[in-house]
Scaffold this motif. Structure first.
Motif, PDB file in Angstrom:
ATOM      1  N   LEU A  14      96.914  -6.633  64.671  1.00 14.03           N
ATOM      2  CA  LEU A  14      95.828  -7.158  65.496  1.00 14.03           C
ATOM      3  C   LEU A  14      96.125  -6.952  66.979  1.00 14.03           C
ATOM      4  CD1 LEU A  14      93.134  -8.625  65.702  1.00 14.03           C
ATOM      5  CD2 LEU A  14      94.363 -10.794  65.486  1.00 14.03           C
ATOM      6  N   ASP A  54      85.906  -5.376  62.630  1.00 15.66           N
ATOM      7  CA  ASP A  54      86.078  -4.015  63.141  1.00 15.66           C
ATOM      8  C   ASP A  54      86.310  -4.095  64.653  1.00 15.66           C
ATOM      9  OD1 ASP A  54      85.820  -1.414  64.095  1.00 15.66           O
ATOM     10  OD2 ASP A  54      84.076  -0.944  62.871  1.00 15.66           O
ATOM     11  N   PRO A  86      87.999 -12.945  60.492  1.00 11.86           N
ATOM     12  CA  PRO A  86      89.204 -12.173  60.176  1.00 11.86           C
ATOM     13  C   PRO A  86      88.835 -10.854  59.497  1.00 11.86           C
ATOM     14  CG  PRO A  86      89.509 -14.462  59.585  1.00 11.86           C
ATOM     15  CD  PRO A  86      88.068 -14.317  59.994  1.00 11.86           C
ATOM     16  N   GLY A  87      89.553  -9.802  59.882  1.00 11.54           N
ATOM     17  CA  GLY A  87      89.286  -8.486  59.319  1.00 11.54           C
ATOM     18  C   GLY A  87      88.144  -7.743  59.990  1.00 11.54           C
ATOM     19  N   GLY A 134      93.330 -13.794  57.548  1.00 11.60           N
ATOM     20  CA  GLY A 134      93.633 -13.241  58.858  1.00 11.60           C
ATOM     21  C   GLY A 134      93.307 -14.231  59.955  1.00 11.60           C
ATOM     22  N   ALA A 190     100.339  -8.815  60.107  1.00 11.87           N
ATOM     23  CA  ALA A 190      98.904  -8.832  60.429  1.00 11.87           C
ATOM     24  C   ALA A 190      98.689  -9.024  61.924  1.00 11.87           C
ATOM     25  CB  ALA A 190      98.192  -9.919  59.646  1.00 11.87           C
ATOM     26  N   GLU A 220      86.173 -15.765  53.849  1.00 20.43           N
ATOM     27  CA  GLU A 220      86.468 -14.652  54.740  1.00 20.43           C
ATOM     28  C   GLU A 220      87.808 -14.046  54.341  1.00 20.43           C
ATOM     29  OE1 GLU A 220      84.401 -16.133  58.874  1.00 20.43           O
ATOM     30  OE2 GLU A 220      86.457 -16.702  58.491  1.00 20.43           O
ATOM     31  N   ALA A 221      88.033 -12.816  54.784  1.00 18.85           N
ATOM     32  CA  ALA A 221      89.319 -12.182  54.521  1.00 18.85           C
ATOM     33  C   ALA A 221      90.423 -12.964  55.221  1.00 18.85           C
ATOM     34  CB  ALA A 221      89.285 -10.745  55.039  1.00 18.85           C
TER      35      ALA A 221
END
Length: 199
Positions: free
Chosen positions: A102, A184, A181-182, A163, A98, A160-161
């Motif tokens: 990122l 765009d 997290p996650g 991440g 991840a 939240e997702a």
């Protein structure tokens, strides 16, 4: 022969009414625009081009008195006069795939700043994965609890997702935006592009 006073009076009265009506109409338009603007302002409405995608932190985090230390032991100064904006993140230990993704996204965002890229640092707090893509904007910082604690709701990923949250830090050291997290990466780029115009 000139018209009598009684003949001029109706014409003047009609013109006076018309002038009064125009004056009231202008005043209504002028004052009405203030009323509408005030109603929009207090309702929270903002034009789409003025809205930020990241969460505006109220109050902002304050890193000004935090002594950030680079991975090699050198000091990282906030230096407000340099007008440098920061994208900050503090991934947990063991963040692998991840974090590699990122890092690649942040590299792409940074490159899209073009000539303004020199006014942005990416602060990676902790040890990045070996495969993480890096660029000249990267500053790897030691994971100081005071530094991480200055990132609002860093550990709050409930709902939240999974991440890593990402933050925008202004040139003075205030943490002003948070991306869950996650997020765009394009939204980060748009927000930063607007902020970089403020320099």
């Amino acid at each position: 022969m000139s018209p009598s006073h009684s003949q001029r009076a109706p014409a003047n009265a009609g013109r006076d009414r018309r002038n009064r009506f125009l004056l009231l109409l202008i005043a209504a338009i002028f004052l009405g625009s203030f009323v509408i603007a005030g109603a929009l302002r207090f309702s929270g409405w903002r034009p789409a081009g003025m809205k930020n995608h990241g969460e505006l932190l109220q109050p902002p985090g304050d890193l000004r008195d935090t002594q950030a230390v680079l991975a090699d032991g050198g000091a990282y100064p906030w230096n407000p006069a340099g007008r440098t904006w920061r994208i900050a993140l503090a991934p947990p230990a063991g963040c692998a795939e991840a974090c590699v993704e990122l890092a690649a996204s942040l590299d792409t965002v940074w490159q899209l700043f073009g000539r303004n890229a020199d006014h942005v640092h990416i602060l990676w707090i902790g040890t990045p994965p070996p495969d993480a893509r890096r660029n000249s904007a990267w500053r790897v910082l030691q994971p100081d609890p005071a530094l991480i604690g200055g990132l609002p709701r860093h550990a709050d990923v409930t709902g939240e997702a999974a991440g890593v949250p990402v933050y925008v830090v202004d040139p003075n050291g205030f943490v002003i935006l948070r991306y869950a997290p996650g997020f765009d990466p394009g939204h980060l780029r748009q927000d930063m592009a607007r902020l970089l115009k403020l320099k």
